[in-house]
Design an enzyme around this catalytic site. Structure first.
Site: not given
Ligand code: DX5
Ligand code: ZN
Length: 217
Positions: A8, A33, A35, A37, A66, A68, A139, A145, A147, A177
């Site tokens: 990601s 990947h 993300d 948002m 992805h 969101m 998920m 977020f 981390g 994910d």
């Molecule tokens: C969270 C994202 C993830 C995120 C994963 O909303 O969809 O793709 O970047 O990050 P890590 O691997 O750090 O949990």
């Molecule tokens: Zn994601």
């Protein structure tokens, strides 16, 4: 099973995005990947069409996008045009009817449609959409977020969706994910996942190629 790794780029250095993207290919990653948002579906904002388009010009790798965002049907065609190869929408983001229609629109653009479920959404929620999907994303953190800590209690859901896929849609990929690292990856693979997203763990790894390899073993 062939395991694929989809780092990601939420955790990438956006000042050196092209360097980081080329690093993914060099490390043996399978997908990128991305993300997206909207500050509504999740309490965070990230990137949009221009960044997907820039990524498309940087690499031939599969862009695993992805979304969101609320009511993604409004934007799926533009994400396909921007260069997505796999386009994932959330089951929680609109009505069943609109979600089905959005998946058909994605397919009509020649892009792989995919559906995603948040932690509180049960496995059964994917069933109305499975016939139209090339990938299901589970998920393993609350979306929004990078981390965060891996939710091991999502594994029964992964296993259940793996059963649905094997019975009803063999060939459909099953992706996880959130919080995936070299330890939690093994748990996900054991539950039936075949695509692993890793954001912070990938970008923190001293040796990204060794990290990707470790996820696959
Ligand atoms: C969270 C994202 C993830 C995120 C994963 O909303 O969809 O793709 O970047 O990050 P890590 O691997 O750090 O949990
Ligand atoms: Zn994601």
């Amino acid at each position: 099973m062939m395991i694929k790794v989809s780092p990601s780029i939420l955790s990438a250095d956006f000042g050196n995005l092209e360097r980081d993207i080329h690093g993914l290919a060099a490390a043996g990653a399978d997908y990128v990947h991305v993300d997206i948002m909207d500050g509504q579906f999740v309490p965070n904002l990230s990137m949009g069409f221009p960044v997907v388009n820039a990524l498309r010009r940087m690499t031939d790798m599969t862009l695993d996008v992805h979304l969101m965002i609320d009511r993604p049907i409004r934007y799926v065609e533009r994400f396909c045009q921007a260069g997505a190869n796999i386009l994932t929408i959330h089951v929680e983001a609109d009505t069943e009817e609109n979600t089905l229609e959005a998946l058909r629109k994605i397919r009509a653009c020649g892009v792989k449609p995919a559906i995603c479920v948040k932690p509180k959404t049960p496995a059964e929620a994917v069933l109305p959409f499975l016939d139209l999907c090339d990938l299901v994303l589970v998920m393993t953190v609350e979306p929004g977020f990078g981390g965060q800590s891996f939710m091991e209690d999502m594994m029964p859901k992964v296993a259940k969706i793996r059963e649905y896929i094997n019975e009803r849609r063999p060939g459909c990929e099953l992706e996880v994910d959130g919080g995936v690292n070299t330890v939690t990856a093994k748990t996900c693979i054991a539950a039936g996942a075949n695509v692993l997203v890793a954001g912070s763990a990938y970008f923190k790894a001293e040796d990204p190629a060794a990290f990707v390899q470790a996820l696959k073993n």
